[in-house]
Design an enzyme around this catalytic site. Structure first.
Site, PDB file in Angstrom:
ATOM      1  N   ASN A  30       0.847  -1.192   0.000  1.00 57.74           N
ATOM      2  CA  ASN A  30       0.000   0.000   0.000  1.00 57.74           C
ATOM      3  C   ASN A  30       0.879   1.237   0.000  1.00 57.74           C
ATOM      4  O   ASN A  30       1.955   1.255   0.595  1.00 57.74           O
ATOM      5  CB  ASN A  30      -0.915   0.042   1.230  1.00 57.74           C
ATOM      6  CG  ASN A  30      -1.939   1.152   1.081  1.00 57.74           C
ATOM      7  OD1 ASN A  30      -2.801   1.094   0.194  1.00 57.74           O
ATOM      8  ND2 ASN A  30      -1.828   2.201   1.877  1.00 57.74           N
ATOM      9  N   TYR A  88       0.200  10.182   4.163  1.00 58.14           N
ATOM     10  CA  TYR A  88      -0.263  10.485   5.519  1.00 58.14           C
ATOM     11  C   TYR A  88       0.758  11.409   6.168  1.00 58.14           C
ATOM     12  O   TYR A  88       1.949  11.089   6.190  1.00 58.14           O
ATOM     13  CB  TYR A  88      -0.372   9.204   6.358  1.00 58.14           C
ATOM     14  CG  TYR A  88      -1.015   8.009   5.666  1.00 58.14           C
ATOM     15  CD1 TYR A  88      -2.353   8.048   5.236  1.00 58.14           C
ATOM     16  CD2 TYR A  88      -0.294   6.836   5.459  1.00 58.14           C
ATOM     17  CE1 TYR A  88      -2.928   6.946   4.627  1.00 58.14           C
ATOM     18  CE2 TYR A  88      -0.869   5.732   4.851  1.00 58.14           C
ATOM     19  CZ  TYR A  88      -2.181   5.786   4.427  1.00 58.14           C
ATOM     20  OH  TYR A  88      -2.752   4.690   3.823  1.00 58.14           O
ATOM     21  N   ARG A  89       0.275  12.521   6.696  1.00 57.89           N
ATOM     22  CA  ARG A  89       1.219  13.487   7.279  1.00 57.89           C
ATOM     23  C   ARG A  89       1.986  12.869   8.460  1.00 57.89           C
ATOM     24  O   ARG A  89       1.468  11.981   9.145  1.00 57.89           O
ATOM     25  CB  ARG A  89       0.460  14.717   7.754  1.00 57.89           C
ATOM     26  CG  ARG A  89      -0.327  14.458   9.021  1.00 57.89           C
ATOM     27  CD  ARG A  89      -1.052  15.705   9.475  1.00 57.89           C
ATOM     28  NE  ARG A  89      -1.642  15.505  10.786  1.00 57.89           N
ATOM     29  CZ  ARG A  89      -2.905  15.810  11.072  1.00 57.89           C
ATOM     30  NH1 ARG A  89      -3.711  16.317  10.160  1.00 57.89           N
ATOM     31  NH2 ARG A  89      -3.363  15.634  12.292  1.00 57.89           N
ATOM     32  N   TRP A 148      -2.175   7.932   9.778  1.00 58.49           N
ATOM     33  CA  TRP A 148      -3.141   7.275   8.895  1.00 58.49           C
ATOM     34  C   TRP A 148      -4.467   7.233   9.615  1.00 58.49           C
ATOM     35  O   TRP A 148      -4.578   6.742  10.731  1.00 58.49           O
ATOM     36  CB  TRP A 148      -2.664   5.904   8.425  1.00 58.49           C
ATOM     37  CG  TRP A 148      -2.022   4.996   9.413  1.00 58.49           C
ATOM     38  CD1 TRP A 148      -2.483   4.680  10.664  1.00 58.49           C
ATOM     39  CD2 TRP A 148      -0.800   4.265   9.223  1.00 58.49           C
ATOM     40  NE1 TRP A 148      -1.620   3.793  11.258  1.00 58.49           N
ATOM     41  CE2 TRP A 148      -0.591   3.522  10.404  1.00 58.49           C
ATOM     42  CE3 TRP A 148       0.115   4.150   8.174  1.00 58.49           C
ATOM     43  CZ2 TRP A 148       0.515   2.687  10.558  1.00 58.49           C
ATOM     44  CZ3 TRP A 148       1.202   3.310   8.342  1.00 58.49           C
ATOM     45  CH2 TRP A 148       1.400   2.599   9.510  1.00 58.49           C
ATOM     46  N   ASP A 193      -5.372  22.125   9.007  1.00 57.41           N
ATOM     47  CA  ASP A 193      -5.706  21.087   8.030  1.00 57.41           C
ATOM     48  C   ASP A 193      -6.384  21.609   6.776  1.00 57.41           C
ATOM     49  O   ASP A 193      -6.651  22.799   6.654  1.00 57.41           O
ATOM     50  CB  ASP A 193      -6.567  20.013   8.715  1.00 57.41           C
ATOM     51  CG  ASP A 193      -6.039  18.633   8.402  1.00 57.41           C
ATOM     52  OD1 ASP A 193      -5.832  18.341   7.219  1.00 57.41           O
ATOM     53  OD2 ASP A 193      -5.849  17.854   9.347  1.00 57.41           O
TER      54      ASP A 193
END
Ligand SMILES: Cc1cc2nc3c(=O)[nH]c(=O)nc-3n(C[C@H](O)[C@H](O)[C@H](O)COP(=O)(O)O)c2cc1C
Ligand SMILES: [Mn+2]
Length: 497
Positions: free
Chosen positions: A177, A181-182, A195, A292
């Site tokens: 995968n 993701y930060r 995640w 965000d």
């Protein structure tokens, strides 16, 4: 065909190759002044995105010798350059041409299909022996603070890697995968791994933990590559489908992968920087807050911890990053491109769907406007339910379904026609289900309500007893007569959009 298009030309080799292209196109600005990765790079980038300005290369980020790249694809033009198309329709058409592949009926059909099948074969990632991303290998004495990692906004909990390709393997199937993701930097060798609970990385983390609660999950993080490969982590592909395969499709050439030095994973050979390590399966730590993509801060939460044990990079690596924040930002352009590329897939499953729009202010998860060719009672509600069960579209807080003749790309037309078409009590559908982790209005994190608005014309079969009126349109004869005398009337009409 222009030289850089796919008339046999090769895909961008790496991030530098794409930057060179942007330079030739006047689409990149180098910034020699010292700018601080703490807040200042964000402020410069935010103003630039909002002015539809160029990609930025910060040559002197304060406290680091490594150049930082932002706003790489923060405009429609640069997205097209990244995907080597004139318009996103070209990618959608290519996607459709593969979905249209039918079982061949005879020999001629089979022969016709061969080039397509050969092309398909070329999308699969290819393992190579060595890669530029391993020009320098460091297993000790390194620090993440050597890189110009941004603190984006004033109330952020720290510095964040914002555009990583986080690579893991499903412990059950071995399938790869890739997710973006930060990663909040905790110290020289440790970060968070954000995640969200419905994402594939989190799923693999849980699967690994179920096998061995005190074990580790190996993780490799690649930063910066050719643009199609950089998109890999963001692509919303089904679980266990390799994102690098889709990047290969987008770039018309396989993503070349090289084995990591210390973990059993592979990373894009052309990456600028790679972090190798593991996530502890029995360890969580407070992550956040983070300014965000909703335009608000996402609050602190408990997330897994990534331990870096080895860093490999090019001799003079570039650090690619992006900012999220009040829309529109770069992620809008990336998300929009992905939406256009995946629309044919959505239409294959739901052929009644004519078009879909996700305006920037709806930040993807809050608003989807869908036009459909309605053909049975309750059809609009069926489509809402389809969207709420379709991959990451499950998060959509408000779905507005309109008839096929409403242009969903025109927010004014949607507001006008959708609002005229509803009896709110009758036409609004509430459901409970999973919502985006970042939804701060949700009654509980990750679980809340969603709303569908059936703004289609109502049918007798749906219990509507009135007569649905026609939309006002002038007849053609009158229009053409007035067209023919319009200039003589000398009315200085201002253009209206
Ligand atoms: C700039 C940017 C940052 C993102 N940050 C996160 C994040 O921190 N956590 C997360 O779960 N998803 C994040 N996403 C969204 C995921 O990358 C996206 O949902 C992706 O499809 C997840 O991959 P997966 O389906 O393999 O889990 C981000 C997207 C972008 C464009
Ligand atoms: Mn995935």
């Amino acid at each position: 065909m222009a030289g850089w298009e796919h008339g046999g030309a090769v895909a961008y080799r790496d991030l530098r190759d794409f930057l060179r292209k942007l330079e030739r196109e006047g689409e990149v600005k180098k910034i020699p002044a010292e700018i601080d990765p703490i807040l200042e790079i964000t402020e410069v980038t935010d103003r630039t995105v909002k002015a539809q300005g160029p990609a930025l290369v910060f040559e002197k980020p304060k406290g680091s010798r490594i150049h930082a790249v932002t706003n790489l694809v923060g405009s429609e033009r640069r997205i097209n350059l990244a995907l080597e198309v004139e318009s996103l329709d070209e990618v959608a058409d290519r996607v459709r041409s593969f979905l249209d592949l039918q079982v061949p009926q005879g020999l001629l059909d089979k022969v016709k299909m061969l080039p397509k099948l050969a092309e398909l074969g070329s999308f699969f990632p290819k393992t190579v022996r060595s890669g530029d991303c391993q020009e320098v290998v460091r297993t000790e004495g390194f620090s993440l603070f050597e890189f110009p990692i941004l603190q984006c906004w004033p109330q952020d909990g720290g510095r964040y890697i914002t555009w990583p390709m986080v690579i893991t393997k499903n412990p059950e199937t071995g399938k790869r995968n890739v997710g973006c993701y930060r990663m909040q930097v905790f110290d020289r060798k440790t970060t968070a791994m954000h995640w969200q609970t419905q994402k594939h990385g989190a799923e693999q983390f849980r699967a690994a933990r179920a096998k061995d609660p005190k074990g580790k999950l190996e993780v490799a993080v690649a930063i910066g590559a050719d643009p199609a490969t950089c998109f890999s982590g963001i692509l919303p592909v089904p679980p266990d489908l390799d994102e690098f395969l889709f990047s290969g499709f987008l770039r018309h050439e396989p993503v070349e992968l090289v084995a990591c030095k210390t973990v059993d994973l592979e990373v894009p050979a052309n990456a600028e920087i790679v972090l190798e390590g593991y996530v502890g399966l029995d360890e969580l730590r407070t992550e956040g807050p983070f300014g965000d993509h909703t335009g608000f801060y996402s609050l602190e939460g408990q997330y897994p911890v990534f331990h870096v044990q080895c860093i490999t990079h090019r001799k003079e690596p570039l650090y690619l990053t992006t900012i999220v924040g009040p829309p529109p930002q770069e992620d809008y352009f990336i998300g929009h491109a992905i939406e256009r590329c995946f629309l044919p897939v959505m239409k294959m499953q739901y052929p009644e769907i004519v078009d879909v729009a996700m305006p920037a202010e709806g930040i993807f998860q809050n608003l989807m406007i869908v036009s459909i060719r309605k053909s049975y009672p309750g059809h609009a509600r069926k489509v809402m339910n389809a969207i709420w069960s379709l991959g990451q579209a499950m998060f959509t807080k408000v779905v507005i379904v309109v008839d096929h003749d409403v242009d969903v790309q025109n927010p004014r037309e949607v507001a006008w026609k959708a609002l005229c078409a509803i009896d709110p009590e009758r036409d609004i559908q509430f459901v409970l289900g999973p919502v985006d982790t970042l939804d701060h209005a949700a009654r509980r994190q990750d679980f809340s309500s969603k709303m569908g608005i059936d703004a289609t014309r109502k049918w007798r079969e749906e219990g509507y007893t009135g007569i649905w009126p026609d939309e006002i349109k002038m007849n053609e004869a009158t229009k053409s007569r007035i067209d023919s005398i319009w200039n003589q009337l000398r009315i200085a009409a201002t253009k209206r959009d």
